[in-house]
Each structure stands twice: as structure tokens, then as C-alpha cells.
Design a protein around this motif. Structure first.
Motif, mmCIF file in Angstrom:
data_model
loop_
_atom_site.group_PDB
_atom_site.id
_atom_site.type_symbol
_atom_site.label_atom_id
_atom_site.label_comp_id
_atom_site.label_asym_id
_atom_site.label_seq_id
_atom_site.Cartn_x
_atom_site.Cartn_y
_atom_site.Cartn_z
ATOM 1 N N GLU A 30 39.228 -35.941 23.740
ATOM 2 C CA GLU A 30 38.834 -34.538 23.625
ATOM 3 C C GLU A 30 39.592 -33.645 24.602
ATOM 4 N N ARG A 31 39.934 -34.186 25.757
ATOM 5 C CA ARG A 31 40.667 -33.388 26.746
ATOM 6 C C ARG A 31 42.183 -33.453 26.530
ATOM 7 N N ARG A 32 42.582 -34.193 25.510
ATOM 8 C CA ARG A 32 43.999 -34.316 25.150
ATOM 9 C C ARG A 32 44.832 -34.781 26.340
ATOM 10 N N VAL A 33 44.323 -35.790 27.019
ATOM 11 C CA VAL A 33 45.010 -36.308 28.195
ATOM 12 C C VAL A 33 46.293 -37.022 27.772
ATOM 13 N N ALA B 127 49.176 -40.649 23.358
ATOM 14 C CA ALA B 127 47.903 -39.936 23.477
ATOM 15 C C ALA B 127 46.934 -40.533 22.469
ATOM 16 N N ILE B 128 45.648 -40.366 22.729
ATOM 17 C CA ILE B 128 44.639 -40.821 21.777
ATOM 18 C C ILE B 128 44.495 -39.778 20.677
ATOM 19 N N LEU B 129 44.595 -40.206 19.427
ATOM 20 C CA LEU B 129 44.473 -39.312 18.276
ATOM 21 C C LEU B 129 43.082 -39.346 17.661
ATOM 22 N N ASP B 130 42.355 -40.437 17.879
ATOM 23 C CA ASP B 130 41.012 -40.558 17.304
ATOM 24 C C ASP B 130 40.287 -41.704 17.992
ATOM 25 N N VAL B 131 38.965 -41.587 18.060
ATOM 26 C CA VAL B 131 38.110 -42.655 18.582
ATOM 27 C C VAL B 131 37.051 -42.931 17.525
ATOM 28 N N ASN B 132 37.058 -44.135 16.979
ATOM 29 C CA ASN B 132 36.133 -44.504 15.898
ATOM 30 C C ASN B 132 35.279 -45.675 16.378
ATOM 31 N N ARG B 133 34.125 -45.336 16.971
ATOM 32 C CA ARG B 133 33.287 -46.399 17.525
ATOM 33 C C ARG B 133 32.717 -47.320 16.453
ATOM 34 N N PRO B 134 32.215 -46.799 15.318
ATOM 35 C CA PRO B 134 31.677 -47.718 14.295
ATOM 36 C C PRO B 134 32.699 -48.751 13.822
ATOM 37 N N ALA B 135 33.966 -48.321 13.720
ATOM 38 C CA ALA B 135 35.009 -49.242 13.267
ATOM 39 C C ALA B 135 35.563 -50.082 14.406
ATOM 40 N N LEU C 96 44.957 -28.787 39.477
ATOM 41 C CA LEU C 96 46.254 -29.322 39.062
ATOM 42 C C LEU C 96 46.416 -29.315 37.550
ATOM 43 N N ASP C 97 47.589 -28.950 37.099
ATOM 44 C CA ASP C 97 47.935 -29.076 35.686
ATOM 45 C C ASP C 97 48.030 -30.557 35.337
ATOM 46 N N LYS C 98 47.667 -30.903 34.104
ATOM 47 C CA LYS C 98 47.669 -32.308 33.686
ATOM 48 C C LYS C 98 49.048 -32.939 33.820
ATOM 49 N N SER C 99 50.095 -32.184 33.482
ATOM 50 C CA SER C 99 51.438 -32.745 33.572
ATOM 51 C C SER C 99 51.820 -33.002 35.028
ATOM 52 N N VAL C 100 51.338 -32.150 35.950
ATOM 53 C CA VAL C 100 51.602 -32.351 37.364
ATOM 54 C C VAL C 100 50.856 -33.589 37.865
ATOM 55 N N GLU C 101 49.609 -33.765 37.436
ATOM 56 C CA GLU C 101 48.844 -34.959 37.813
ATOM 57 C C GLU C 101 49.586 -36.225 37.402
ATOM 58 N N ARG C 102 50.105 -36.194 36.194
ATOM 59 C CA ARG C 102 50.803 -37.380 35.675
ATOM 60 C C ARG C 102 52.077 -37.651 36.477
ATOM 61 N N THR C 103 52.806 -36.612 36.812
ATOM 62 C CA THR C 103 54.019 -36.772 37.611
ATOM 63 C C THR C 103 53.678 -37.304 38.998
ATOM 64 N N LEU C 104 52.607 -36.779 39.605
ATOM 65 C CA LEU C 104 52.188 -37.253 40.916
ATOM 66 C C LEU C 104 51.775 -38.716 40.875
ATOM 67 N N LEU C 105 51.048 -39.095 39.837
ATOM 68 C CA LEU C 105 50.587 -40.474 39.731
ATOM 69 C C LEU C 105 51.770 -41.429 39.672
ATOM 70 N N ARG C 106 52.770 -41.072 38.909
ATOM 71 C CA ARG C 106 53.956 -41.922 38.819
ATOM 72 C C ARG C 106 54.674 -42.010 40.165
ATOM 73 N N ALA C 107 54.760 -40.890 40.857
ATOM 74 C CA ALA C 107 55.412 -40.877 42.166
ATOM 75 C C ALA C 107 54.648 -41.738 43.169
ATOM 76 N N ILE C 108 53.316 -41.657 43.133
ATOM 77 C CA ILE C 108 52.492 -42.459 44.043
ATOM 78 C C ILE C 108 52.699 -43.942 43.774
ATOM 79 N N TYR C 109 52.717 -44.327 42.510
ATOM 80 C CA TYR C 109 52.954 -45.728 42.172
ATOM 81 C C TYR C 109 54.339 -46.180 42.642
ATOM 82 N N SER C 110 55.330 -45.307 42.496
ATOM 83 C CA SER C 110 56.688 -45.636 42.925
ATOM 84 C C SER C 110 56.753 -45.845 44.433
#
Length: 250
Positions: free
Chosen positions: A36-39, A55-63, A223-237
Motif C-alpha cells: 500500500e505504501r508502494r515501497v 515492488a509488490i504489485l498485489d497481496v493475496n492472502r486467501p491464495a 526522509l524520501d523513500k528513495s533516499v532511505e533506500r540509498t542510505l540503507l545500501r550505503a550502510i550495508y556497504s
């Protein structure tokens, strides 16, 4: 090419405030939030060294399935087949979140590929207060440029450490900033030539007599989502580099 996964992936399990979600209803809610947050997610097939975007396009719990967008760039998509296990990570509300899922089907609609993936049995994440801090070696000489726009002040310093919650920077002893100042981060250098821009609040300033400088801690704001993602990659590196340089047996 994305960064290699940290060599100490298993150490994530020993960090404080880590939570492993196994209750199916809670797993579903977290996946639903990622959808829903289009992460924007990073994913890689097991055995692959590179991360790809999805990205996640759909979540189908029954299936019992979730639908993932095709890996990008295309070389990632070419590595996916029925039975492929994907390691997936993203940042949900500022918190690193990850899970592993197995591809049940690869399909195409309107020339766009997607994967039906078995609902993960568990999702793990770090609670917000457990941000991991990656220290920056002096040899990298990463710079931070801060601007206090109301006062038209601009200062530049050396990045000392970074996390998803904020960063530490070494500033000149005559730095005019004060705790609780909200500054525009015009430039925050990261490894591999990456740079991000954001907003931060100065949390503390401590005189470092040995270096005749001021150690300053700042907290990220919205933080913008794209910035969070860039930071996460940098931290892992950075974390991976720290582990590589540790003496054997540590």
C-alpha cells in the motif's frame, strides 16, 4: 550494479530490538503495508551477488501468494524462474525489513513480467530505535554540506557515521550551528560516489579537544523513500567493509 549483501547477514539476528514476525496475520499486515505504501524493494536470487529493484504489485492472502514486479534491470529478470528463492529487503517507515520468498510462477501481461511468489512464512525487521550505525573510515573523506537557510549560514564537515536515523559529522570549532537547528543537507556524500539531499535536525554538539573540532549529531527528518533506500545500501556497504578489515578471529 547494486551492492553485495553484507557478509554478516546472520549478525542481524543478534542485534537488539530485532523482531522476527511469524504470525500469519502479522506477516500479511506487513506485506500489505509494503504494497500500500508502494515501497521500492531490493531483491536478489539466492546465489546471485547483485541486488535488483522490484515492488509488490498485489497481496493475496486467501491464495497464499504475493505478486512481485519483474526485477530491474533486465539481467535480474533473466535469473528468475519457477522455484527461484528471492531475498527481498526494503525500508518500511524508516525500518529495515526483509524476507525470503520462493517464485511459484513467472507470467507476462501487457508485455510486463511479474512473479507469483509464495507468501513468506516470516518477516524480520529492526524496531525503529535499533538503527545500526555504520562508521566511516577517514580514508574515504566523505563530506557533508549543511545550510541553515533562515540565517543564510553554510558549513561543511567530514562524515563520521551514518544510520537510517541520522548521521555524525565533524565540524570546525567556530561552527555557528546550535542544537535543535533544522538544516538543509545540501550534500551528504556516501560510498561509491553517491550523494543524497535531505533535511535534518541538529541533536547535539560536542567539543573534541584532541582534534580541535566539534562532533555533531543530526537526526533525519521526513526522509524520501528513495533516499532511505540509498542510505540503507550505503550502510550495508560500509558495514561489509568494516567486517572485511577485522582481524581474523574477531
Amino acid at each position: 550494479m547494486g551492492p553485495a549483501e553484507p557478509a554478516d547477514f546472520g549478525r542481524f539476528e543478534s542485534r537488539p530490538n530485532r523482531e522476527l514476525i511469524t504470525d500469519p496475520a502479522r506477516v500479511h499486515r506487513m506485506l500489505q503495508s509494503l504494497w500500500e505504501r508502494r515501497v521500492l524493494l531490493s531483491a536478489k536470487p539466492e546465489g546471485d551477488e547483485d541486488w535488483y529493484s522490484t515492488a509488490i504489485l498485489d497481496v493475496n492472502r486467501p491464495a497464499g501468494i504475493i505478486v512481485l514486479d519483474e526485477l530491474a534491470p533486465d539481467r535480474g529478470h533473466r535469473r528468475v524462474a519457477i522455484g527461484t528463492r528471492l531475498r527481498v529487503m526494503g525500508v518500511l517507515g524508516g525500518v529495515p525489513t526483509r524476507f525470503t520468498a520462493e517464485v511459484a510462477d513467472v507470467a507476462v501481461q501487457d508485455d510486463i513480467a511479474f512473479y507469483r511468489v509464495a507468501m513468506p512464512l516470516e518477516v524480520e525487521y529492526l524496531q525503529r530505535r535499533a538503527f545500526f550505525r555504520a562508521y566511516v573510515p577517514r580514508s574515504l573523506e566523505l563530506r557533508v554540506q549543511l545550510v541553515l537557510e533562515e540565517e543564510r549560514l553554510e558549513v561543511t564537515g567530514r562524515l563520521l557515521d551514518v544510520s537510517l536515523g541520522g548521521f555524525g559529522v565533524q565540524l570546525a570549532p567556530d561552527c555557528p550551528l546550535s542544537p535543535l537547528d533544522v538544516v538543509a543537507v545540501r550534500r551528504l556524500d556516501l560510498p561509491e560516489g553517491q550523494t543524497v539531499r535531505c533535511t535534518a535536525e541538529i541533536r547535539y554538539m560536542q567539543q573534541e579537544h584532541a582534534h580541535k573540532s566539534i562532533r555533531t549529531g543530526a537526526r533525519f527528518i521526513d526522509l524520501d523513500k528513495s533516499v532511505e533506500r540509498t542510505l540503507l545500501r550505503a550502510i550495508y556497504s560500509l558495514e561489509r567493509e568494516q567486517i572485511r578489515k577485522r582481524p581474523a578471529g574477531d
